[in-house]
Write a protein that holds these residues in place. Sequence first.
Motif, mmCIF file in Angstrom:
data_model
loop_
_atom_site.group_PDB
_atom_site.id
_atom_site.type_symbol
_atom_site.label_atom_id
_atom_site.label_comp_id
_atom_site.label_asym_id
_atom_site.label_seq_id
_atom_site.Cartn_x
_atom_site.Cartn_y
_atom_site.Cartn_z
ATOM 1 N N THR A 83 0.833 -1.197 0.000
ATOM 2 C CA THR A 83 0.000 0.000 0.000
ATOM 3 C C THR A 83 0.870 1.250 0.000
ATOM 4 N N ARG A 84 1.890 1.265 0.823
ATOM 5 C CA ARG A 84 2.777 2.428 0.901
ATOM 6 C C ARG A 84 3.552 2.610 -0.401
ATOM 7 N N ASP A 85 3.892 1.504 -1.078
ATOM 8 C CA ASP A 85 4.584 1.629 -2.352
ATOM 9 C C ASP A 85 3.687 2.304 -3.388
ATOM 10 N N ARG A 86 2.408 1.922 -3.410
ATOM 11 C CA ARG A 86 1.457 2.585 -4.309
ATOM 12 C C ARG A 86 1.341 4.064 -3.950
ATOM 13 N N GLU A 87 1.309 4.360 -2.651
ATOM 14 C CA GLU A 87 1.220 5.753 -2.217
ATOM 15 C C GLU A 87 2.486 6.533 -2.558
ATOM 16 N N ARG A 88 3.629 5.876 -2.492
ATOM 17 C CA ARG A 88 4.891 6.525 -2.862
ATOM 18 C C ARG A 88 4.854 6.926 -4.339
ATOM 19 N N LYS A 89 4.339 6.019 -5.177
ATOM 20 C CA LYS A 89 4.195 6.335 -6.597
ATOM 21 C C LYS A 89 3.206 7.480 -6.804
ATOM 22 N N LEU A 90 2.145 7.496 -6.007
ATOM 23 C CA LEU A 90 1.154 8.567 -6.091
ATOM 24 C C LEU A 90 1.770 9.903 -5.672
ATOM 25 N N ILE A 91 2.607 9.894 -4.648
ATOM 26 C CA ILE A 91 3.298 11.123 -4.220
ATOM 27 C C ILE A 91 4.135 11.672 -5.374
ATOM 28 N N LYS A 92 4.837 10.774 -6.079
ATOM 29 C CA LYS A 92 5.638 11.227 -7.235
ATOM 30 C C LYS A 92 4.741 11.837 -8.306
ATOM 31 N N LYS A 93 3.576 11.228 -8.534
ATOM 32 C CA LYS A 93 2.644 11.752 -9.531
ATOM 33 C C LYS A 93 2.091 13.113 -9.075
ATOM 34 N N ILE A 94 1.829 13.250 -7.779
ATOM 35 C CA ILE A 94 1.368 14.534 -7.239
ATOM 36 C C ILE A 94 2.441 15.600 -7.443
ATOM 37 N N GLU A 95 3.689 15.251 -7.161
ATOM 38 C CA GLU A 95 4.780 16.216 -7.331
ATOM 39 C C GLU A 95 4.953 16.609 -8.796
ATOM 40 N N LYS A 96 4.785 15.640 -9.702
ATOM 41 C CA LYS A 96 4.839 15.937 -11.138
ATOM 42 C C LYS A 96 3.707 16.899 -11.516
ATOM 43 N N THR A 97 2.522 16.672 -10.952
ATOM 44 C CA THR A 97 1.370 17.529 -11.236
ATOM 45 C C THR A 97 1.589 18.928 -10.677
ATOM 46 N N LEU A 98 2.150 19.022 -9.476
ATOM 47 C CA LEU A 98 2.459 20.340 -8.909
ATOM 48 C C LEU A 98 3.457 21.088 -9.794
ATOM 49 N N GLN A 99 4.395 20.362 -10.386
ATOM 50 C CA GLN A 99 5.351 20.994 -11.299
ATOM 51 C C GLN A 99 4.638 21.505 -12.557
ATOM 52 N N LEU A 100 3.639 20.749 -13.025
ATOM 53 C CA LEU A 100 2.850 21.213 -14.176
ATOM 54 C C LEU A 100 2.127 22.519 -13.844
ATOM 55 N N ILE A 101 1.641 22.624 -12.604
ATOM 56 C CA ILE A 101 0.992 23.868 -12.175
ATOM 57 C C ILE A 101 2.004 25.013 -12.213
ATOM 58 N N GLU A 102 3.192 24.759 -11.672
ATOM 59 C CA GLU A 102 4.245 25.788 -11.664
ATOM 60 C C GLU A 102 4.629 26.194 -13.089
ATOM 61 N N ASP A 103 4.629 25.217 -14.004
ATOM 62 C CA ASP A 103 5.007 25.483 -15.394
ATOM 63 C C ASP A 103 3.838 26.025 -16.216
ATOM 64 N N ASP A 104 2.691 26.217 -15.561
ATOM 65 C CA ASP A 104 1.481 26.721 -16.224
ATOM 66 C C ASP A 104 1.051 25.801 -17.369
ATOM 67 N N ASP A 105 1.148 24.490 -17.113
ATOM 68 C CA ASP A 105 0.821 23.492 -18.131
ATOM 69 C C ASP A 105 -0.135 22.442 -17.561
ATOM 70 N N PHE A 106 -0.970 22.852 -16.616
ATOM 71 C CA PHE A 106 -1.862 21.937 -15.901
ATOM 72 C C PHE A 106 -3.283 22.066 -16.430
ATOM 73 N N GLY A 107 -3.986 20.931 -16.472
ATOM 74 C CA GLY A 107 -5.404 20.961 -16.787
ATOM 75 C C GLY A 107 -5.753 20.662 -18.232
ATOM 76 N N PHE A 108 -4.749 20.318 -19.032
ATOM 77 C CA PHE A 108 -4.987 20.028 -20.437
ATOM 78 C C PHE A 108 -4.558 18.601 -20.750
ATOM 79 N N CYS A 109 -5.314 17.954 -21.608
ATOM 80 C CA CYS A 109 -5.083 16.554 -21.961
ATOM 81 C C CYS A 109 -3.726 16.381 -22.642
#
Length: 146
Positions: A83-109
């Motif tokens: 379970t924690r391994d899946r959550e660790r992968k999710l944390i990485k995906k969250i951090e990638k998404t936060l970077q997309l927000i910073e890069d103003d590239d979030f919310g588009f397919c």
Amino acid sequence: MPKNKALGILALAGVEPYKEKANEEYMNGSQLEHFKKILDAWRIQLREEVDRTVTHMQDEAANFPDPVDRAAQEEEFSLELRTRDRERKLIKKIEKTLQLIEDDDFGFCNSCGIEIGIRRLEARPTADLCIECKTLAEIKERQLAG
């Protein structure tokens, strides 16, 4: 993700569902801030779970003389670690998404480039495909699987 889970993520962040204003530009500053709060709160919650697991495993680790008790504990720890391994992968995906927000590239397919949509992103903040492209990807995946 079930609707109540999406609401749980919003509640975790202490935010209400985003209310779009008339003629509001998609992914403007307030929308990006809304999703940043959601993602930050989710990441913090997941990291706390990881810390609790480490503490729990250290506190509960015992060398049971009974093989059945030892096996039960090992199975419990194994499930927790998966379970924690899946959550660790999710944390990485969250951090990638936060970077997309910073890069103003979030919310588009990532596939077709259209808006993913506020409601879909509130349900799954790390979504990188619109619902149509995600549906097609899942159909292709099922066809390849069997």
